[in-house]
Design a protein around this motif. Structure first.
Motif, mmCIF file in Angstrom:
data_model
loop_
_atom_site.group_PDB
_atom_site.id
_atom_site.type_symbol
_atom_site.label_atom_id
_atom_site.label_comp_id
_atom_site.label_asym_id
_atom_site.label_seq_id
_atom_site.Cartn_x
_atom_site.Cartn_y
_atom_site.Cartn_z
ATOM 1 N N ALA A 123 68.069 26.936 28.181
ATOM 2 C CA ALA A 123 68.682 27.419 29.418
ATOM 3 C C ALA A 123 70.150 27.769 29.220
ATOM 4 C CB ALA A 123 68.525 26.373 30.515
ATOM 5 N N VAL A 124 70.890 26.888 28.544
ATOM 6 C CA VAL A 124 72.328 27.145 28.377
ATOM 7 C C VAL A 124 72.582 28.248 27.353
ATOM 8 C CG1 VAL A 124 72.869 25.423 26.577
ATOM 9 C CG2 VAL A 124 74.579 25.992 28.323
ATOM 10 N N LEU A 125 71.679 28.408 26.404
ATOM 11 C CA LEU A 125 71.813 29.528 25.470
ATOM 12 C C LEU A 125 71.544 30.856 26.176
ATOM 13 C CD1 LEU A 125 70.059 28.006 22.319
ATOM 14 C CD2 LEU A 125 72.474 28.680 22.478
ATOM 15 N N MET A 126 70.587 30.851 27.103
ATOM 16 C CA MET A 126 70.278 32.071 27.846
ATOM 17 C C MET A 126 71.358 32.406 28.869
ATOM 18 S SD MET A 126 66.121 31.926 28.424
ATOM 19 C CE MET A 126 66.172 30.454 29.433
ATOM 20 N N GLU A 127 71.950 31.346 29.473
ATOM 21 C CA GLU A 127 72.964 31.552 30.503
ATOM 22 C C GLU A 127 74.043 30.480 30.389
ATOM 23 O OE1 GLU A 127 75.354 32.650 32.351
ATOM 24 O OE2 GLU A 127 73.838 33.988 33.218
ATOM 25 N N PRO A 128 75.076 30.718 29.560
ATOM 26 C CA PRO A 128 76.119 29.714 29.323
ATOM 27 C C PRO A 128 76.853 29.273 30.587
ATOM 28 C CG PRO A 128 76.237 31.450 27.663
ATOM 29 C CD PRO A 128 75.264 31.916 28.702
ATOM 30 N N ARG A 129 76.834 30.074 31.649
ATOM 31 C CA ARG A 129 77.557 29.703 32.871
ATOM 32 C C ARG A 129 77.025 28.423 33.504
ATOM 33 N NH1 ARG A 129 77.187 33.946 37.210
ATOM 34 N NH2 ARG A 129 75.105 34.275 36.296
ATOM 35 N N ILE A 130 75.793 28.023 33.187
ATOM 36 C CA ILE A 130 75.253 26.841 33.842
ATOM 37 C C ILE A 130 75.991 25.578 33.431
ATOM 38 C CG2 ILE A 130 72.979 27.915 34.009
ATOM 39 C CD1 ILE A 130 72.006 25.873 31.896
ATOM 40 N N ALA A 131 76.671 25.604 32.277
ATOM 41 C CA ALA A 131 77.355 24.399 31.788
ATOM 42 C C ALA A 131 78.362 23.878 32.807
ATOM 43 C CB ALA A 131 78.042 24.684 30.457
ATOM 44 N N ASN A 141 63.938 10.455 20.090
ATOM 45 C CA ASN A 141 64.155 11.574 21.009
ATOM 46 C C ASN A 141 64.989 12.683 20.373
ATOM 47 O OD1 ASN A 141 62.609 10.398 22.982
ATOM 48 N ND2 ASN A 141 64.325 9.756 24.260
ATOM 49 N N LEU A 142 65.915 12.315 19.519
ATOM 50 C CA LEU A 142 66.675 13.331 18.790
ATOM 51 C C LEU A 142 65.767 14.082 17.826
ATOM 52 C CD1 LEU A 142 69.259 14.745 17.863
ATOM 53 C CD2 LEU A 142 69.757 12.752 16.426
ATOM 54 N N ASN A 143 64.862 13.364 17.190
ATOM 55 C CA ASN A 143 63.975 13.980 16.203
ATOM 56 C C ASN A 143 62.984 14.952 16.841
ATOM 57 O OD1 ASN A 143 63.189 14.074 13.359
ATOM 58 N ND2 ASN A 143 61.257 13.179 14.046
ATOM 59 N N ILE A 144 62.764 14.842 18.154
ATOM 60 C CA ILE A 144 61.873 15.784 18.834
ATOM 61 C C ILE A 144 62.344 17.218 18.621
ATOM 62 C CG2 ILE A 144 61.152 16.600 21.125
ATOM 63 C CD1 ILE A 144 60.997 13.677 21.994
ATOM 64 N N ASP A 145 63.668 17.412 18.709
ATOM 65 C CA ASP A 145 64.201 18.772 18.546
ATOM 66 C C ASP A 145 65.686 18.682 18.197
ATOM 67 O OD1 ASP A 145 64.875 21.435 18.605
ATOM 68 O OD2 ASP A 145 63.858 21.867 20.493
ATOM 69 N N ILE A 146 65.970 18.478 16.920
ATOM 70 C CA ILE A 146 67.364 18.366 16.484
ATOM 71 C C ILE A 146 68.153 19.643 16.765
ATOM 72 C CG2 ILE A 146 68.878 18.058 14.486
ATOM 73 C CD1 ILE A 146 66.864 16.074 13.358
ATOM 74 N N PRO A 147 67.618 20.839 16.506
ATOM 75 C CA PRO A 147 68.402 22.045 16.817
ATOM 76 C C PRO A 147 68.786 22.153 18.290
ATOM 77 C CG PRO A 147 66.622 22.601 15.320
ATOM 78 C CD PRO A 147 66.379 21.188 15.762
ATOM 79 N N ALA A 148 67.892 21.720 19.194
ATOM 80 C CA ALA A 148 68.222 21.769 20.617
ATOM 81 C C ALA A 148 69.379 20.822 20.928
ATOM 82 C CB ALA A 148 67.003 21.404 21.463
ATOM 83 N N ALA A 149 69.342 19.609 20.366
ATOM 84 C CA ALA A 149 70.445 18.674 20.586
ATOM 85 C C ALA A 149 71.737 19.219 19.995
ATOM 86 C CB ALA A 149 70.107 17.318 19.972
ATOM 87 N N GLN A 150 71.651 19.892 18.859
ATOM 88 C CA GLN A 150 72.839 20.527 18.287
ATOM 89 C C GLN A 150 73.401 21.590 19.236
ATOM 90 O OE1 GLN A 150 70.907 21.547 14.378
ATOM 91 N NE2 GLN A 150 72.865 20.833 13.550
ATOM 92 N N ALA A 151 72.519 22.364 19.846
ATOM 93 C CA ALA A 151 72.981 23.412 20.764
ATOM 94 C C ALA A 151 73.745 22.814 21.931
ATOM 95 C CB ALA A 151 71.779 24.224 21.271
ATOM 96 N N VAL A 152 73.261 21.673 22.462
ATOM 97 C CA VAL A 152 73.918 21.053 23.613
ATOM 98 C C VAL A 152 75.183 20.321 23.193
ATOM 99 C CG1 VAL A 152 73.666 19.358 25.461
ATOM 100 C CG2 VAL A 152 71.754 20.883 24.901
ATOM 101 N N GLU A 178 68.316 26.844 39.207
ATOM 102 C CA GLU A 178 68.815 25.701 39.991
ATOM 103 C C GLU A 178 70.309 25.514 39.790
ATOM 104 O OE1 GLU A 178 68.658 22.754 42.765
ATOM 105 O OE2 GLU A 178 66.978 24.044 42.163
ATOM 106 N N ALA A 179 70.771 25.646 38.571
ATOM 107 C CA ALA A 179 72.194 25.439 38.286
ATOM 108 C C ALA A 179 73.061 26.498 38.961
ATOM 109 C CB ALA A 179 72.431 25.443 36.779
ATOM 110 N N LEU A 180 72.532 27.692 39.116
ATOM 111 C CA LEU A 180 73.324 28.795 39.683
ATOM 112 C C LEU A 180 73.167 28.928 41.192
ATOM 113 C CD1 LEU A 180 72.877 31.574 36.961
ATOM 114 C CD2 LEU A 180 74.743 29.914 37.224
ATOM 115 N N ARG A 181 72.468 28.007 41.817
ATOM 116 C CA ARG A 181 72.325 28.073 43.281
ATOM 117 C C ARG A 181 73.696 28.008 43.960
ATOM 118 N NH1 ARG A 181 68.359 23.499 45.346
ATOM 119 N NH2 ARG A 181 69.300 24.179 47.320
#
Length: 310
Positions: free
Chosen positions: A125-133, A163-174, A101-104
């Motif tokens: 998604a952003v780790l797999m394809e940084p261009r979406i940022a 919500n942060l505790n759901i996935d702290i590493p994911a929030a760190q990535a973003v 969707e981001a690359l449409r």
């Protein structure tokens, strides 16, 4: 009415029922186009869905609500688990859909990602394809603790924000490693989104199967908590509702979230313990300090009523 924006909705629909109100309100808002919805996971072993298929369950719940809305919006299940580390994506149908969707290149509608839970699938998604940022207008996130000087001092009861505790590493990535713009609604701000049971009974429940489904989700939770000795009082927090306010209910001229105050500050670094570290050279992010609850809830009540009267 033609849409102004695209909004990907990502929420943990098998958790607290505030996300059901958010999804219904978003779908009933003609100024946004929703390419798809993502059902995401809760914290591991969460009491409201202790299974190991939380994202799959969330996707099914979202589909059932969309049926009540006569909507054919696709729903994808996200990852059922969080990231092992902030540099380790997890492939899922949801993450792959975000990238597509981001690359449409066949639309000029700006893209929001509206997150009412964790950030697992956006981070993947952003780790797999940084261009979406650079193709995302903002990740609008309900989550994170208070910022020093902008609300209550943290931590509340010594705990990491849910919500942060759901996935702290994911929030760190973003937060730490991506270039995605962030519009954050932290804990002290989303807690302002409160409705009373009297409002739900008068303004939601009478309005058809959708109204009954939404109001009953709160009533069922209320009864469950009372049976376990927890008294909720007369109100409930619809903390995910600002996702609609901040993406669909912009001003007519120079569209923006003008009635909800925010500050712009450098994006802090998130630690593995779930706290902020100042980063003066961080990219600018919005931190919302208030929400226009009158506009947000009146619009929701009226759209639910209008849908029942079609």
């Amino acid at each position: 009415m033609r849409p102004r924006y695209r909004v990907i909705i990502d929420n943990d629909f098998s958790g607290d029922p505030d996300d059901l109100f958010q999804l219904a309100h978003h779908v009933l808002s003609p100024s946004v186009e929703i390419p798809f919805v993502i059902g995401s996971h809760l914290s591991p072993g969460d009491y409201s869905d202790p299974s190991d298929r939380q994202a799959d369950n969330a996707a099914e719940i979202a589909r059932s609500l969309l049926e009540l809305l006569n909507s054919t919006i696709p729903v994808f299940a996200g990852s059922n688990i969080g990231l092992r580390g902030p540099a380790e994506p997890i492939a899922s149908a949801a993450a792959e859909a975000i990238v597509r969707e981001a690359l449409r290149d066949d639309t000029e509608l700006p893209l929001f990602v509206a997150l009412g839970a964790g950030m697992t699938d956006l981070a993947s998604a952003v780790l797999m394809e940084p261009r979406i940022a650079e193709r995302i207008k903002a990740a609008v996130w309900i989550g994170g603790p208070e910022h020093e000087g902008l609300g209550l001092e943290f931590p509340i009861e010594g705990s990491v924000e849910y919500n942060l505790n759901i996935d702290i590493p994911a929030a760190q990535a973003v937060f730490n490693d991506s270039a995605i713009p962030i519009w954050q609604v932290p804990r002290n701000t989303y807690r302002q989104a409160i409705v009373s049971f009297a409002e739900l009974d008068a303004r939601v429940r009478p309005h058809g199967p959708l109204g009954w489904r939404l109001a009953d989700s709160i009533a069922t939770l209320h009864a469950f908590t009372q049976s376990h000795g927890l008294l909720l009082g007369e109100t409930y927090g619809l903390g995910d509702q600002p996702l609609v306010l901040l993406t669909a209910l912009h001003t007519a001229h120079q569209p923006d979230t003008a009635s909800s105050p925010f500050v712009v500050r450098p994006t802090p670094r998130l630690t593995a313990q779930g706290w902020y570290e100042e980063r003066p050279d961080g990219r600018p992010m919005r931190v919302y300090t208030g929400i226009d609850t009158r506009l947000m809830f009146e619009d929701m009540f009226l759209k639910i009523a209008a849908f029942a009267n079609r």
